[in-house]
Design a protein around this motif. Structure first.
Motif, PDB file in Angstrom:
ATOM      1  N   THR A  28       0.806  -1.376   0.015  1.00  0.00           N
ATOM      2  CA  THR A  28      -0.052  -0.057  -0.005  1.00  0.00           C
ATOM      3  C   THR A  28       0.862   1.287  -0.028  1.00  0.00           C
ATOM      4  OG1 THR A  28       0.051  -0.198   2.571  1.00  0.00           O
ATOM      5  CG2 THR A  28      -1.776  -1.120   1.306  1.00  0.00           C
ATOM      6  N   ASN A  29       2.165   1.162   0.260  1.00  0.00           N
ATOM      7  CA  ASN A  29       2.982   2.292   0.519  1.00  0.00           C
ATOM      8  C   ASN A  29       3.852   2.198  -0.549  1.00  0.00           C
ATOM      9  OD1 ASN A  29       3.868   4.953   1.410  1.00  0.00           O
ATOM     10  ND2 ASN A  29       3.908   4.312   3.469  1.00  0.00           N
ATOM     11  N   SER A  30       4.416   3.580  -0.952  1.00  0.00           N
ATOM     12  CA  SER A  30       5.746   3.489  -2.048  1.00  0.00           C
ATOM     13  C   SER A  30       6.878   3.222  -1.040  1.00  0.00           C
ATOM     14  CB  SER A  30       5.801   4.807  -2.422  1.00  0.00           C
ATOM     15  OG  SER A  30       6.980   5.139  -3.415  1.00  0.00           O
ATOM     16  N   LEU A  31       7.730   2.366  -1.964  1.00  0.00           N
ATOM     17  CA  LEU A  31       9.124   2.140  -1.506  1.00  0.00           C
ATOM     18  C   LEU A  31      10.311   3.283  -1.654  1.00  0.00           C
ATOM     19  CD1 LEU A  31       9.302  -1.707  -1.705  1.00  0.00           C
ATOM     20  CD2 LEU A  31       8.252  -0.344   0.117  1.00  0.00           C
ATOM     21  N   GLY A  32       9.677   4.115  -2.049  1.00  0.00           N
ATOM     22  CA  GLY A  32      10.804   5.399  -2.810  1.00  0.00           C
ATOM     23  C   GLY A  32      11.595   5.833  -1.454  1.00  0.00           C
ATOM     24  N   PRO A  33      11.132   5.864  -0.282  1.00  0.00           N
ATOM     25  CA  PRO A  33      11.943   6.140   0.899  1.00  0.00           C
ATOM     26  C   PRO A  33      13.103   5.191   1.443  1.00  0.00           C
ATOM     27  CG  PRO A  33       9.632   6.792   1.185  1.00  0.00           C
ATOM     28  CD  PRO A  33       9.819   6.250   0.240  1.00  0.00           C
ATOM     29  N   VAL A  34      12.376   3.828   1.201  1.00  0.00           N
ATOM     30  CA  VAL A  34      13.507   2.903   1.666  1.00  0.00           C
ATOM     31  C   VAL A  34      14.719   2.917   0.529  1.00  0.00           C
ATOM     32  CG1 VAL A  34      13.766   0.351   1.400  1.00  0.00           C
ATOM     33  CG2 VAL A  34      11.535   1.285   2.084  1.00  0.00           C
ATOM     34  N   GLU A  35      14.571   3.296  -0.753  1.00  0.00           N
ATOM     35  CA  GLU A  35      15.714   3.315  -1.461  1.00  0.00           C
ATOM     36  C   GLU A  35      16.343   4.457  -1.245  1.00  0.00           C
ATOM     37  OE1 GLU A  35      14.942   2.009  -5.913  1.00  0.00           O
ATOM     38  OE2 GLU A  35      13.218   3.281  -5.546  1.00  0.00           O
ATOM     39  N   ARG A  36      16.327   5.604  -0.454  1.00  0.00           N
ATOM     40  CA  ARG A  36      17.107   6.652   0.099  1.00  0.00           C
ATOM     41  C   ARG A  36      17.481   6.243   1.607  1.00  0.00           C
ATOM     42  NH1 ARG A  36      12.213   9.282  -1.841  1.00  0.00           N
ATOM     43  NH2 ARG A  36      11.499   9.812   0.256  1.00  0.00           N
ATOM     44  N   GLY A  37      17.286   5.032   1.973  1.00  0.00           N
ATOM     45  CA  GLY A  37      17.940   4.829   3.398  1.00  0.00           C
ATOM     46  C   GLY A  37      17.026   4.805   4.426  1.00  0.00           C
ATOM     47  N   ASP A 172      -4.617   5.370   7.096  1.00  0.00           N
ATOM     48  CA  ASP A 172      -4.081   6.402   6.161  1.00  0.00           C
ATOM     49  C   ASP A 172      -3.392   7.682   7.088  1.00  0.00           C
ATOM     50  OD1 ASP A 172      -6.821   6.697   7.479  1.00  0.00           O
ATOM     51  OD2 ASP A 172      -7.446   8.171   6.406  1.00  0.00           O
ATOM     52  N   SER A 173      -3.815   7.682   8.327  1.00  0.00           N
ATOM     53  CA  SER A 173      -3.030   8.743   9.075  1.00  0.00           C
ATOM     54  C   SER A 173      -1.974   8.104   9.702  1.00  0.00           C
ATOM     55  CB  SER A 173      -4.316   9.217  10.400  1.00  0.00           C
ATOM     56  OG  SER A 173      -5.422   9.968   9.780  1.00  0.00           O
ATOM     57  N   LEU A 174      -1.660   7.124   9.669  1.00  0.00           N
ATOM     58  CA  LEU A 174      -0.503   6.462  10.344  1.00  0.00           C
ATOM     59  C   LEU A 174       0.536   6.006   9.125  1.00  0.00           C
ATOM     60  CD1 LEU A 174      -2.167   4.494  12.834  1.00  0.00           C
ATOM     61  CD2 LEU A 174      -1.131   6.601  13.263  1.00  0.00           C
ATOM     62  N   THR A 190      -9.573   0.554  -1.183  1.00  0.00           N
ATOM     63  CA  THR A 190      -8.868   1.396  -0.283  1.00  0.00           C
ATOM     64  C   THR A 190      -9.160   3.127  -0.784  1.00  0.00           C
ATOM     65  OG1 THR A 190      -7.219  -0.087   0.017  1.00  0.00           O
ATOM     66  CG2 THR A 190      -6.762   2.117   0.760  1.00  0.00           C
ATOM     67  N   ALA A 191      -8.818   3.281  -2.037  1.00  0.00           N
ATOM     68  CA  ALA A 191      -9.276   4.655  -2.696  1.00  0.00           C
ATOM     69  C   ALA A 191     -10.660   4.940  -2.431  1.00  0.00           C
ATOM     70  CB  ALA A 191      -8.696   4.648  -4.134  1.00  0.00           C
ATOM     71  N   ARG A 192     -11.606   4.248  -2.935  1.00  0.00           N
ATOM     72  CA  ARG A 192     -13.131   4.449  -2.953  1.00  0.00           C
ATOM     73  C   ARG A 192     -13.497   4.801  -1.252  1.00  0.00           C
ATOM     74  NH1 ARG A 192     -14.817   0.188  -5.095  1.00  0.00           N
ATOM     75  NH2 ARG A 192     -15.527  -1.031  -3.508  1.00  0.00           N
ATOM     76  N   THR A 193     -12.999   4.082  -0.389  1.00  0.00           N
ATOM     77  CA  THR A 193     -13.265   4.353   0.901  1.00  0.00           C
ATOM     78  C   THR A 193     -12.796   5.648   1.454  1.00  0.00           C
ATOM     79  OG1 THR A 193     -12.949   1.953   1.508  1.00  0.00           O
ATOM     80  CG2 THR A 193     -12.918   3.395   3.391  1.00  0.00           C
ATOM     81  N   LYS A 194     -11.503   5.798   0.907  1.00  0.00           N
ATOM     82  CA  LYS A 194     -11.160   7.246   1.361  1.00  0.00           C
ATOM     83  C   LYS A 194     -11.690   8.478   0.826  1.00  0.00           C
ATOM     84  CE  LYS A 194      -7.639  10.208   2.541  1.00  0.00           C
ATOM     85  NZ  LYS A 194      -7.262  10.786   3.803  1.00  0.00           N
ATOM     86  N   TYR A 195     -12.173   8.329  -0.476  1.00  0.00           N
ATOM     87  CA  TYR A 195     -12.824   9.677  -1.127  1.00  0.00           C
ATOM     88  C   TYR A 195     -14.485   9.752  -1.071  1.00  0.00           C
ATOM     89  CZ  TYR A 195      -7.957  10.107  -2.673  1.00  0.00           C
ATOM     90  OH  TYR A 195      -6.626  10.525  -2.749  1.00  0.00           O
ATOM     91  N   ARG A 196     -14.863   8.379  -0.722  1.00  0.00           N
ATOM     92  CA  ARG A 196     -16.398   8.288  -0.767  1.00  0.00           C
ATOM     93  C   ARG A 196     -16.734   8.394   0.879  1.00  0.00           C
ATOM     94  NH1 ARG A 196     -18.738   4.679  -5.596  1.00  0.00           N
ATOM     95  NH2 ARG A 196     -17.144   5.636  -7.463  1.00  0.00           N
ATOM     96  N   ALA A 197     -16.019   8.111   1.704  1.00  0.00           N
ATOM     97  CA  ALA A 197     -16.315   8.241   3.005  1.00  0.00           C
ATOM     98  C   ALA A 197     -17.630   7.240   3.338  1.00  0.00           C
ATOM     99  CB  ALA A 197     -16.769   9.647   3.499  1.00  0.00           C
ATOM    100  N   VAL A 198     -17.383   5.912   3.198  1.00  0.00           N
ATOM    101  CA  VAL A 198     -18.343   4.994   3.437  1.00  0.00           C
ATOM    102  C   VAL A 198     -18.195   4.100   4.672  1.00  0.00           C
ATOM    103  CG1 VAL A 198     -18.758   4.642   0.877  1.00  0.00           C
ATOM    104  CG2 VAL A 198     -16.981   3.317   1.981  1.00  0.00           C
TER     105      VAL A 198
END
Length: 261
Positions: A28-37, A172-174, A190-198
């Motif tokens: 669910t998260n990007s691994l970009g930060p992992v490549e930066r250590g 989503d806040s963590l 996940t995206a639908r839950t975020k943007y449609r507040a269901v």
């Protein structure tokens, strides 16, 4: 200055030239930060968007280490292996480290350490080599009391595999979800839950006045179910509460009084 060893967490090692892209297409998260250590917190979901596993991911040279629920590590390895196909990726257990956490204490040198990415007050985690002298630690209750008070869930102790929705537990806040990244398993729900507040339920810390009920105990209000208790320590619990639950009624869980913090 609490420092605790988490015996219920363990590590997986991922190697191979496609290790980053492989995980980036699943989690669910990007691994970009992992490549930066840096370290990243992320989850693996079912195709229907339900929780399966949570991970802390950190690079160690040319390999990635994933911290997972120890009791479910074998199942996690099996499920990750299903997605390997022909990718240049190898998966294996890594039993050379203990998982140590701390807050209000300096992070020790000599292990693979990082700030807990979920919350600024969660402190640090260190994967401590088992062939080095053990760190002096306190009972693990101190850690769970701290995280529950901050509203931070504890993997599959709080989230039910194949049933729970991440946003019910505020992930989503963590810092567990990157809503800007490319596709991953379970992204649509996940995206639908975020943007449609269901959502119909939200997790939150609660005060317990009485004996600690076991996880899964229903929380009742005037005889009707208002929610469900998840993890707990004496006096404090983490509960999944219905958004339409009436706070004017007394809440109880197996006879223990439950109140919002």
């Amino acid at each position: 200055m609490p420092v605790c060893t988490l015996s219920d967490r363990a590590l997986i090692v991922v190697t191979g030239s496609e290790r980053v892209s492989f995980l980036n297409g699943l989690l669910t998260n990007s691994l970009g930060p992992v490549e930066r250590g840096e370290a990243v917190y992320a989850c693996l979901l079912t195709p229907q968007g339900k929780f399966l596993f949570d991970f802390f991911v950190r690079a160690d040279g040319d390999r990635l280490l994933l911290e997972v629920d120890a009791a479910r590590r074998a199942d996690c390895l099996r499920r990750l292996s299903l997605y390997k196909l022909r990718a240049d990726v190898s998966l294996a257990v890594e039993d050379g480290y203990s998982v140590v956490v701390g807050f209000d204490a300096p992070m020790p040198e000599g292990g693979l350490g990082f700030a807990d990415p979920r919350h600024p007050q969660m402190g640090w985690r260190v994967w401590w080599p088992k062939d080095r002298p053990l760190l002096a630690t306190e009972p693990v209750e101190a850690y769970h009391r701290h995280r529950i008070g901050l509203g931070v869930p504890d993997g599959s102790t709080d989230l039910e595999p194949e049933r729970s929705i991440l946003l019910e537990f505020n992930l989503d806040s963590l810092n567990a979800i990157d809503f800007q990244k490319g596709c991953y398993i379970g992204q649509e729900l996940t995206a639908r839950t975020k943007y449609r507040a269901v959502l119909k339920r939200k997790a939150q810390p609660v005060r317990l006045d009485g004996p600690v009920p076991p996880p899964g105990t229903p929380i009742l209000a005037n005889g009707k179910e208002a929610g469900e208790l998840r993890s707990a320590v004496p006096g404090l619990g983490f509960a999944l509460i219905r958004l339409d639950a009436d706070p004017a009624h007394d809440w109880t869980a197996d006879g223990t009084r439950v109140t919002r913090l």
